[in-house]
Design a protein around this motif. Sequence first.
Motif, PDB file in Angstrom:
ATOM      1  N   VAL A  43      47.748  44.609  16.340  1.00  0.00           N
ATOM      2  CA  VAL A  43      47.496  43.175  16.486  1.00  0.00           C
ATOM      3  C   VAL A  43      48.160  42.346  15.393  1.00  0.00           C
ATOM      4  O   VAL A  43      48.094  41.121  15.432  1.00  0.00           O
ATOM      5  CB  VAL A  43      45.981  42.886  16.516  1.00  0.00           C
ATOM      6  N   SER A  44      48.812  42.993  14.420  1.00  0.00           N
ATOM      7  CA  SER A  44      49.420  42.218  13.331  1.00  0.00           C
ATOM      8  C   SER A  44      50.613  41.411  13.811  1.00  0.00           C
ATOM      9  O   SER A  44      50.942  40.384  13.226  1.00  0.00           O
ATOM     10  CB  SER A  44      49.825  43.134  12.178  1.00  0.00           C
ATOM     11  N   SER A  45      51.278  41.848  14.893  1.00  0.00           N
ATOM     12  CA  SER A  45      52.410  41.082  15.426  1.00  0.00           C
ATOM     13  C   SER A  45      51.954  39.750  16.014  1.00  0.00           C
ATOM     14  O   SER A  45      52.740  38.815  16.130  1.00  0.00           O
ATOM     15  CB  SER A  45      53.143  41.899  16.485  1.00  0.00           C
ATOM     16  N   GLN A  46      50.671  39.637  16.348  1.00  0.00           N
ATOM     17  CA  GLN A  46      50.116  38.399  16.887  1.00  0.00           C
ATOM     18  C   GLN A  46      49.513  37.530  15.798  1.00  0.00           C
ATOM     19  O   GLN A  46      48.914  36.500  16.085  1.00  0.00           O
ATOM     20  CB  GLN A  46      49.055  38.723  17.934  1.00  0.00           C
ATOM     21  N   GLY A  47      49.625  37.970  14.549  1.00  0.00           N
ATOM     22  CA  GLY A  47      49.099  37.205  13.437  1.00  0.00           C
ATOM     23  C   GLY A  47      47.632  37.448  13.149  1.00  0.00           C
ATOM     24  O   GLY A  47      47.014  36.723  12.377  1.00  0.00           O
ATOM     25  N   VAL A  48      47.057  38.479  13.750  1.00  0.00           N
ATOM     26  CA  VAL A  48      45.649  38.792  13.544  1.00  0.00           C
ATOM     27  C   VAL A  48      45.525  39.738  12.355  1.00  0.00           C
ATOM     28  O   VAL A  48      46.273  40.697  12.227  1.00  0.00           O
ATOM     29  CB  VAL A  48      45.040  39.446  14.802  1.00  0.00           C
TER      30      VAL A  48
END
Length: 72
Positions: A43-48
Amino acid sequence: MSIFDHLEELRERIFVSVLAVGVAMLACFAFSKDLIFFLEAPVSSQGVRFLQLSPGEFFFTTIKALHFLMRC
């Protein structure tokens, strides 16, 4: 073997099992930061990012991640 001999053996096996889990948890604790990054990666690619709202939450999140790592 009498019942007391069986209970003694059971006590020794439980002690060894608890000790093994403790050692495994300490060994996994060395990799806890990498495990947190691994769990956060999808989910880090979505900024989470994981959010800790209380002082002890990071510690308990690490313990839960270690439990997850020990089960794999």
